[in-house]
Write an enzyme that holds these catalytic residues in place. Structure first.
Site, PDB file in Angstrom:
ATOM      1  N   ARG A 236      -5.839  -6.568  -2.813  1.00 36.62           N
ATOM      2  CA  ARG A 236      -4.154  -5.950  -3.328  1.00 36.62           C
ATOM      3  C   ARG A 236      -3.513  -5.956  -2.511  1.00 36.62           C
ATOM      4  O   ARG A 236      -2.340  -7.054  -1.928  1.00 36.62           O
ATOM      5  CB  ARG A 236      -4.174  -5.414  -4.240  1.00 36.62           C
ATOM      6  CG  ARG A 236      -5.319  -6.195  -5.394  1.00 36.62           C
ATOM      7  CD  ARG A 236      -4.659  -5.035  -6.810  1.00 36.62           C
ATOM      8  NE  ARG A 236      -3.522  -5.379  -7.101  1.00 36.62           N
ATOM      9  CZ  ARG A 236      -2.538  -4.465  -7.268  1.00 36.62           C
ATOM     10  NH1 ARG A 236      -2.098  -3.127  -6.212  1.00 36.62           N
ATOM     11  NH2 ARG A 236      -1.762  -5.533  -7.883  1.00 36.62           N
TER      12      ARG A 236
ATOM     13  N   TYR B  81      -1.751  -9.698  -1.997  1.00 36.44           N
ATOM     14  CA  TYR B  81       0.099  -9.534  -3.234  1.00 36.44           C
ATOM     15  C   TYR B  81       1.143  -8.573  -1.931  1.00 36.44           C
ATOM     16  O   TYR B  81       2.093  -8.698  -2.523  1.00 36.44           O
ATOM     17  CB  TYR B  81       0.178  -8.746  -4.472  1.00 36.44           C
ATOM     18  CG  TYR B  81      -1.200  -9.564  -5.099  1.00 36.44           C
ATOM     19  CD1 TYR B  81      -1.531 -10.959  -5.524  1.00 36.44           C
ATOM     20  CD2 TYR B  81      -2.288  -8.628  -6.036  1.00 36.44           C
ATOM     21  CE1 TYR B  81      -2.876 -11.550  -6.860  1.00 36.44           C
ATOM     22  CE2 TYR B  81      -3.390  -9.260  -7.295  1.00 36.44           C
ATOM     23  CZ  TYR B  81      -3.532 -10.578  -6.642  1.00 36.44           C
ATOM     24  OH  TYR B  81      -4.202 -10.627  -7.829  1.00 36.44           O
TER      25      TYR B  81
ATOM     26  N   GLU C 128      -3.685  -7.622 -24.953  1.00 37.94           N
ATOM     27  CA  GLU C 128      -4.699  -8.054 -23.821  1.00 37.94           C
ATOM     28  C   GLU C 128      -4.470  -7.728 -22.752  1.00 37.94           C
ATOM     29  O   GLU C 128      -4.275  -7.582 -21.545  1.00 37.94           O
ATOM     30  CB  GLU C 128      -5.482  -9.024 -24.159  1.00 37.94           C
ATOM     31  CG  GLU C 128      -4.086 -10.150 -23.771  1.00 37.94           C
ATOM     32  CD  GLU C 128      -5.429 -11.706 -24.041  1.00 37.94           C
ATOM     33  OE1 GLU C 128      -6.197 -12.324 -24.686  1.00 37.94           O
ATOM     34  OE2 GLU C 128      -5.230 -12.543 -22.752  1.00 37.94           O
ATOM     35  N   PRO C 129      -3.690  -5.801 -23.101  1.00 40.22           N
ATOM     36  CA  PRO C 129      -3.344  -5.011 -21.458  1.00 40.22           C
ATOM     37  C   PRO C 129      -4.853  -4.597 -20.425  1.00 40.22           C
ATOM     38  O   PRO C 129      -5.913  -4.526 -21.050  1.00 40.22           O
ATOM     39  CB  PRO C 129      -2.618  -4.120 -21.180  1.00 40.22           C
ATOM     40  CG  PRO C 129      -3.321  -3.661 -23.613  1.00 40.22           C
ATOM     41  CD  PRO C 129      -3.735  -4.593 -23.629  1.00 40.22           C
ATOM     42  N   GLY C 130      -4.582  -4.808 -19.839  1.00 46.77           N
ATOM     43  CA  GLY C 130      -5.644  -4.198 -18.436  1.00 46.77           C
ATOM     44  C   GLY C 130      -5.205  -3.404 -17.522  1.00 46.77           C
ATOM     45  O   GLY C 130      -5.047  -2.339 -17.564  1.00 46.77           O
TER      46      GLY C 130
ATOM     47  N   TYR D  19      -8.385  -4.110 -10.779  1.00 45.47           N
ATOM     48  CA  TYR D  19      -8.594  -5.401 -10.218  1.00 45.47           C
ATOM     49  C   TYR D  19      -9.227  -3.895  -8.123  1.00 45.47           C
ATOM     50  O   TYR D  19      -8.570  -4.776  -7.315  1.00 45.47           O
ATOM     51  CB  TYR D  19      -6.972  -6.002  -9.053  1.00 45.47           C
ATOM     52  CG  TYR D  19      -7.440  -6.696 -10.989  1.00 45.47           C
ATOM     53  CD1 TYR D  19      -7.687  -7.880 -10.985  1.00 45.47           C
ATOM     54  CD2 TYR D  19      -5.814  -5.792 -11.294  1.00 45.47           C
ATOM     55  CE1 TYR D  19      -7.257  -7.970 -12.845  1.00 45.47           C
ATOM     56  CE2 TYR D  19      -5.612  -6.475 -13.430  1.00 45.47           C
ATOM     57  CZ  TYR D  19      -6.536  -7.292 -13.674  1.00 45.47           C
ATOM     58  OH  TYR D  19      -6.376  -7.963 -14.296  1.00 45.47           O
TER      59      TYR D  19
ATOM     60  N   CYS E  79     -12.525  -7.717  10.393  1.00 49.62           N
ATOM     61  CA  CYS E  79     -11.830  -8.364  11.349  1.00 49.62           C
ATOM     62  C   CYS E  79     -10.839  -9.732  10.889  1.00 49.62           C
ATOM     63  O   CYS E  79     -11.356 -10.894  11.047  1.00 49.62           O
ATOM     64  CB  CYS E  79     -13.002  -8.594  12.542  1.00 49.62           C
ATOM     65  SG  CYS E  79     -13.869  -7.700  12.644  1.00 49.62           S
TER      66      CYS E  79
END
Ligand code: ASP
Ligand code: MG
Length: 870
Positions: A790, A794, A751-753, A850, A821
């Site tokens: 992201r 991350y 199940e790759p995204g 994402y 801000c």
């Protein structure tokens, strides 16, 4: 060729020193290159001093000659060496020049007589000096004969060896150093003699008039000494490679050319293993600030490496990873004497006495361990044995060899430590004898067993790029890879074609209507889907919808035959609205409420559970149903701690030890476990990983009995840093087929995204403002973490491009920020980009996964809309 001789030079014309190594002087065609290069420097209006090594292999042959006991054998050896020079003269169609004739006669005499008259070491130095004396004599004849009048210069008349208090007779004669205060007298003396000179590397003369050597590979150092003495405009080291690389290209073909280094960094790289430059040759140039260039004799058009004074106009980065083999560790254990005044002094006195220079030092309560570096020491086992005998009088000694020192080099190493966790983890699995961080903050060194180095190094190089610690994106610092310059094949292409380039006019048009905007390129989605369909072992592919729920993408993937994996009722509804009812659906929630399951069970979704709770408390709901059990195999993987979904630190999956309890509950409620699922994390580029998960699930499934399919999740990584290697789909296929052959009874699902959509999407934004603050320059865009979280969440890396100025040189170094801000509202740090203007369209790459789905209304800024390119 007939080099023109322009009007003669003024007395104060600048000097250029050009050094050519052993392979560069060994053939006629190489000398033709030299002629052309020297003539071009002369045409720049400079005086040129050429420094040469001995013909390749000749220094070694002379050393062997020295080791011969019999005069007859020595004479034979001298003849063979002479023959190499006759052969080259023949090729050049030159008559024997007097200078060379005299050298050959001298060598024959030295060989015949042996060491008796001069003393062993002085004789060895004198014999070995002949390699360079002969090659330079030959070169002078060739250059002059070719129309470039060239003076032969005896380097010993210019380079005076200094006596250092720590030297013993051996180092004084065979590994000497030279005084380098600029010498205006030398300058004037040579200027009166001519314009082009050739001299020897490797040799000098000491106070008593004896010939001395500068250590193996010492010709580079000679060039540097001459550069300093003449205060040259620059020193050029011509060799068989274009410069210094981020790693040894023989071990790491993807190593990148280092285009700019400061003296200290280059010094560290040279001292820690790179063979291109002799480690001693930089320090003479530092004080007079003479730049040094490394160039490839065969490919003079390549830029090479420039080494000069420090410039602070780039991102902090690891510059290189080097490895030195042949390291010897001396571990000294002391009981009782430790902490006594003078213990270390006593110990180190023995190293001094044996002429051994200590490199790294590690100490503990009762132990001091040091390393001896073969490049700085004339290491032979006798010297080490003698040292050990002496040391044994004051402590217990252990000699550990062969070891290797792996060193990361970069200015400001301490500020980079936070990026190195993946690299450090790699060392966690090895026997590390010593770790040392240099006091100049330029290096971090690990001493390990020698045998692990060859496989470890390429892997570490990749990890450094992937972690953003080695900033290969900075085009001002990092040039092409060795593979691209010299390799037969091309360097790995980016996983998806850079569609942004071909679609640039379209993208600019889309941005002209409005920004910020997400743009999705469906052909790229399809391309990625087809890549995965090459995985013959996989029976069913599901798209992990959470990455991007745009209906056009869902439709395209349904057409490619994908099923869909959803984590919420909202996602299931979005999919059902967009794709035909034949497409399989998986419902894989986490900590979802009862009603979500109840609803999902009313659809065609296959439902998965990952804790005991649902069966313990809502067992009736699942009665008679077939479900998937998601297990936690006890470890996590992935590009960032927040995307690792295995291990007790993560909330996903049923721990393996609760499986029996789960099966009992399932039995009670007549629930059948049809599938087993595990997913360890995302952004994984190591193909072996899925094979392991697959095999583990398969062996669990055998225990359960009712299972018919295994779902090994997604997490297929997409490289994001320039130069990072993509996942090898063919290799992954091989790994999976191997497991399948062992467990043919189970269907395999994935199940790759991210893999499907990341490269297919970009975020377009506009430049709003700029600001300078201290040494930093901020480039403001009209959107930031509100559209793409992201980087903030991350530390994810997204390539950023100025789409309005694709063809302009990247001269500015920007911190690319948004209008939110929050201090964390940064899309990219230290990005090398063209000088930007208000209104420029910026493209943030790899934003198809994402991106939009994680965006927010924070600060009540409008969300980016979405545009699809068919
Ligand atoms: N001929 C010497 C050696 O082979 C010096 C040099 O080539 O740099 O070590
Ligand atoms: Mg060399």
């Amino acid at each position: 060729m007939n080099p023109q001789s322009p009007a003669s030079l003024p007395a104060d014309a600048p000097w250029i020193v050009m050094k050519f190594g052993g392979t560069s002087v060994a053939t006629l065609s190489r000398w033709q290159n030299i002629l052309e290069l020297v003539a071009s420097r002369r045409a720049e209006g400079a005086r040129v001093l050429v420094v040469v090594s001995a013909l390749t292999g000749v220094t070694d042959a002379l050393k062997q000659l020295c080791a011969q006991g019999e005069p007859g054998k020595r004479s034979e050896a001298a003849k063979a060496i002479a023959q190499r020079h006759y052969d080259l003269l023949d090729h050049m169609q030159l008559a024997m020049p007097d200078t060379l004739g005299e050298r050959l006669a001298d060598l024959a005499k030295l060989a015949h007589e042996g060491a008796a008259a001069l003393g062993e070491l002085a004789w060895q130095a004198q014999v070995q000096a002949h390699g360079e004396l002969m090659s330079s004599a030959l070169g002078a004849a060739f250059l002059s004969h070719s129309g470039l009048p060239t003076q032969w210069l005896d380097a010993r008349d210019c380079l005076a060896a200094i006596a250092l208090p720590n030297q013993n007779e051996r180092t004084r004669l065979l590994s000497s150093m030279v005084d380098t205060k600029a010498d205006p007298a030398l300058n004037a003396r040579l200027a009166a003699l001519g314009e082009v000179f050739i001299t020897q590397g490797f040799i000098a003369r000491e106070a008593k008039g004896r010939t001395v050597l500068l250590g193996r590979g010492g010709s580079d150092t000679s060039a540097a000494y001459f550069g300093a003495l003449l205060k040259a405009q620059r020193v050029e080291i011509w060799t068989d490679v274009a410069g210094m690389f981020t790693a040894n290209p023989r071990q790491v073909p993807g190593a990148r050319l280092l285009q700019r280094l400061d003296y200290e960094e280059a010094q560290e790289i040279a001292s820690t293993g790179a063979k291109v430059l002799h480690p001693r040759c930089l320090s003479p140039l530092r004080e007079p600030r003479v730049p040094l260039l490394i160039k490839d004799t065969n490919r003079p058009e390549l830029d090479g490496t420039v080494i000069g004074p420090e410039v602070r106009a780039h991102a902090p980065s690891v510059k290189a990873i080097s490895a030195r083999k042949g390291i010897t560790l001396v571990s000294m254990e002391s009981v009782g004497m430790w902490q006594q005044v003078g213990f270390l002094a006593d110990v180190f006195a023995h190293f001094k006495q044996h002429g051994l220079s200590v490199d790294l030092i590690g100490s503990a309560e009762t132990n001091v361990t040091v390393s001896l570096d073969p490049t700085e020491n004339l290491l032979d086992s006798d010297a080490i044995a003698a040292l050990a005998t002496d040391l044994a009088k004051v402590c217990r000694v252990k000699v550990i060899a062969p070891c290797a020192a792996i060193t990361l080099v970069g200015r400001g190493m301490r500020s980079l430590l936070h990026t190195l966790s993946g690299v450090l983890a790699e060392f966690g699995q090895l026997r590390v004898h010593m770790i040392s961080q240099s006091s100049n903050n330029l290096n971090l060194t690990f001493v390990v067993d020698e045998e692990v180095v060859d496989t470890l190094l390429p892997h570490l190089h990749e990890l450094l790029i992937a972690a953003g610690a080695l900033r290969t994106d900075d085009s001002a610092l990092f040039g092409p890879s060795w593979q691209a310059l010299y390799g037969s094949g091309e360097s790995p292409a980016p996983a998806a074609a850079w569609w942004h380039e071909s679609q640039r006019p379209r993208l600019l048009e889309i941005a002209a209507q409005a920004t910020p905007r997400y743009v999705y390129h469906l052909p790229t989605v399809r391309h990625q889907a087809r890549e995965l369909k090459r995985l013959a072992a996989v029976d069913r592919l599901h798209y992990a919808v959470k990455a991007n729920t745009h209906p056009a993408i869902l439709k395209a993937l349904a057409e490619e035959g994908f099923g869909f994996e959803c984590v919420s009722p909202g996602e299931v509804k979005a999919v059902m609205a967009a794709v035909p009812s034949s497409a399989p659906l998986l419902f894989t929630p986490n900590f979802a409420p009862r009603e979500d399951y109840a609803w999902a069970l009313s659809t065609r979704s296959t439902v998965s559970l990952d804790s005991l709770y649902p069966l313990e408390h809502w067992g009736e709901l699942f009665r008679g149903r077939e479900i998937v059990l998601r297990v936690d195999l006890g470890r996590g993987l992935g590009h960032h701690e927040k995307v690792r979904t295995g291990g007790s630190g993560s909330k996903f999956g049923l721990p393996v030890e609760q499986i029996d309890a789960f099966l009992r509950l399932a039995d009670t409620h007549g629930v059948i476990v049809r599938g087993l699922h595990a997913h360890l994390g995302s952004g994984i580029l190591d193909d072996a990983h899925w094979g392991e998960v697959y095999a583990q699930l398969a062996s669990l499934a055998e225990r359960i009995g009712s299972v018919s399919f295994l779902d090994i999740g997604g997490g297929l990584g997409v490289p994001s840093h320039p130069g990072e290697a993509p996942l090898d789909i063919a290799e992954l296929d091989r790994v999976l087929r191997e497991v399948k052959a062992a467990y043919p009874q189970y269907q395999l699902w994935m199940e790759p995204g991210r893999y499907l959509v990341a490269d297919a999407g970009v975020l377009l934004a506009r430049v709003t403002q700029q600001k300078g603050k201290g040494t930093l320059r901020y480039l403001g865009l009209d959107t930031g973490m509100n559209s793409l979280i992201r980087p903030a969440l991350y530390d994810a890396w997204h390539e950023i491009v100025n789409l309005s100025r694709l063809d302009e040189p990247a001269t500015a170094l920007y911190q690319v920020v948004g209008p939110i801000c929050e201090s964390g509202d940064v899309l990219g740090t230290d990005r090398r980009l063209p000088e930007a203007r208000e209104g420029d369209v910026m493209l943030i790459a790899q934003a198809g996964a994402y991106g939009k789905v994680m965006s927010s209304h924070y600060n009540l800024r409008d969300e980016a809309d979405e545009v699809v390119i068919e």
